[in-house]
Design a protein around this motif. Structure first.
Motif, mmCIF file in Angstrom:
data_model
loop_
_atom_site.group_PDB
_atom_site.id
_atom_site.type_symbol
_atom_site.label_atom_id
_atom_site.label_comp_id
_atom_site.label_asym_id
_atom_site.label_seq_id
_atom_site.Cartn_x
_atom_site.Cartn_y
_atom_site.Cartn_z
ATOM 1 N N TYR A 279 -6.472 4.881 -7.690
ATOM 2 C CA TYR A 279 -5.959 3.845 -6.786
ATOM 3 C C TYR A 279 -5.809 2.532 -7.546
ATOM 4 C CZ TYR A 279 -7.742 6.972 -3.118
ATOM 5 O OH TYR A 279 -7.992 8.061 -2.308
ATOM 6 N N ALA B 37 -1.779 3.225 -4.188
ATOM 7 C CA ALA B 37 -1.997 1.783 -4.296
ATOM 8 C C ALA B 37 -2.524 1.261 -2.977
ATOM 9 C CB ALA B 37 -0.704 1.066 -4.660
ATOM 10 N N LEU B 38 -3.596 0.476 -3.063
ATOM 11 C CA LEU B 38 -4.112 -0.245 -1.895
ATOM 12 C C LEU B 38 -3.648 -1.689 -1.934
ATOM 13 C CD1 LEU B 38 -7.765 1.129 -2.041
ATOM 14 C CD2 LEU B 38 -5.887 1.908 -0.568
ATOM 15 N N ASN C 217 -9.580 -5.780 1.241
ATOM 16 C CA ASN C 217 -10.996 -5.464 1.339
ATOM 17 C C ASN C 217 -11.214 -3.997 1.097
ATOM 18 O OD1 ASN C 217 -12.586 -7.791 2.055
ATOM 19 N ND2 ASN C 217 -11.155 -7.955 3.752
ATOM 20 N N GLU D 83 -14.199 -0.937 1.184
ATOM 21 C CA GLU D 83 -15.545 -0.615 1.688
ATOM 22 C C GLU D 83 -16.437 -0.346 0.488
ATOM 23 O OE1 GLU D 83 -14.429 2.941 3.607
ATOM 24 O OE2 GLU D 83 -12.588 1.848 3.968
ATOM 25 N N LEU E 114 1.810 -5.002 3.180
ATOM 26 C CA LEU E 114 0.648 -5.577 3.868
ATOM 27 C C LEU E 114 0.834 -7.077 4.093
ATOM 28 C CD1 LEU E 114 -2.305 -3.798 2.018
ATOM 29 C CD2 LEU E 114 -0.885 -2.990 3.917
ATOM 30 N N GLU F 213 0.860 -1.189 0.000
ATOM 31 C CA GLU F 213 0.000 0.000 0.000
ATOM 32 C C GLU F 213 0.891 1.232 0.000
ATOM 33 O OE1 GLU F 213 -3.360 0.311 2.834
ATOM 34 O OE2 GLU F 213 -2.513 2.236 3.434
#
Lengths: 257, 257
Positions: free
Chosen positions: B239, B57-58, B255, B257, B91, B9
């Protein structure tokens, strides 16, 4: 003089809190200065709630008396211009009745607290969540939260500096939910004691960690002593989401995902 | 040498982009430096996609070969320690088969683009959304997006610097939805051309503004010339959400939302 109501968003990390402080820029000072640049008036802005340093607002409400009956959109756009580069913005501005008072007329405050459970620290949401670093026991936190809903003496969750006349408050809602890698806690009440949400969250985290049982929350509440409660959660996870009013039949709020 | 896959991330505003640049810190350099501090090795990190400066970036994915078969959690935690204060975090980290290649093995890239419609500028989401300042025509944007889904020559939406061998790509999904005061555009494909998502978003915004009809999007696509497309949307709303792989039967994602 015409009274204006302002709906305000801010990044709490950019301020020493809502209220004037000698040691840095407050949201109040930033907006009062912007109003002076617009109107030439030295004004005092009254907020629904004084948030602490680091606490964010998605829908803070304040009122101010101006000499001219400016169109609301002009006030909003001009204040947003003069507020730069401070991380605060006026979402809405409009004239209201003289009887409106942002703090006294408020009938509901809604707060959100975000806890990030994952091991890795937040980057996109840095300064926007409390990074707890491991999964919490959601069901236990929900059971603990139920012990706090209702009308109680909340002395256990009250900061020493709290200026409220009474520690008795009615907590209408305290919802705990998991959203992705986050625990989100939503709290609604007509009003809160100083640090009440952060102290309740710090206590519920003890339950989520397994250090406390849900029943321990009720026992701590019954002790009516700050030392019986858990630690104060850090400010960066807390958001003042909205403030509700009855006086005009509407409820000021912003959409939440 | 053991090959490791990293799920990453980052806040794109803190970097000059994924790839090494002379003019500032890239995500690649920050992580390669952290790996060197952990392992003593000078390594080359390979990402699923090279994001531009300002793009977040997630769930970026990269791979790297290390000399030691460290436990994945050790790699993750040590790299997060050495990455400070750069706004990037690992992560997940874990050993993968030698045949895994973050870019070549990828079967799906998912991007999100956020546009903020309201008049007031973003404060809590500053640097996280494209502030367009007024409501867009959602239904028209959805109709325009439908013109782009499928297998097409996307030259109209391709940056001049794009190094892809062919401009023909299959866009599996381009969903446009309203969430509160935001328009969110989600794009899924096996791969994208350079600037393709930002150029599609900049074009769909013309439709949302009423300057283009939905059919104009299809006509621009058919022209197969960059000058026929709309402007490039700014990077801060974009993103890289996740990258999917088939090779190990799992899909790395976070995940949302």
């Amino acid at each position: 003089m015409p009274r204006f109501r302002l709906l305000i968003e801010y990044d709490g990390g950019g301020f020493v809190g809502w209220q004037h402080q000698r040691n840095g820029m407050s949201v109040q000072e930033a907006i009062e200065t912007a109003i002076e640049r617009l109107s030439g008036q030295k004004v005092r802005l009254h907020a629904a709630g004084r948030t602490d340093a680091g606490v964010h607002a998605l829908g803070q409400v304040a009122h101010v008396d101006l000499e001219r009956a400016w169109p609301g959109d002009t006030v909003r756009d001009a204040l947003n211009h003069f507020l730069r580069p401070h991380p605060a913005a006026i979402l809405e501005a409009g004239m209201v009745d003289d009887g409106f008072h942002a703090r006294i007329s408020a009938r509901r405050r809604s707060y959100l607290f975000r806890l990030l459970e994952r091991r890795a620290p937040p980057m996109v949401d840095r300064g926007r969540v409390w990074h707890v670093g491991r999964p919490l026991d959601l069901a236990a936190m929900q059971a603990g939260a139920r012990q706090l809903v209702g009308r109680h003496d909340f002395t256990t969750f009250r900061a020493a500096e709290c200026q409220a006349l009474s520690p008795v408050k009615t907590l209408d809602r305290l919802a705990v939910a998991r959203v992705g890698a986050e625990i989100r806690i939503e709290a609604d009440a007509r009003s809160f004691l100083h640090h009440q949400v952060r102290n309740m969250v710090g206590t519920l985290k003890l339950v989520g960690d397994g250090k406390w049982t849900p029943d321990d929350v009720g026992k701590a509440l019954a002790r009516r002593h700050r030392a019986a409660g858990g630690p104060t959660a850090p400010p960066e996870g807390l958001y003042l989401v909205s403030v509700g009013y009855l006086d005009d039949g509407t409820e000021l709020s912003v959409n939440q995902e």
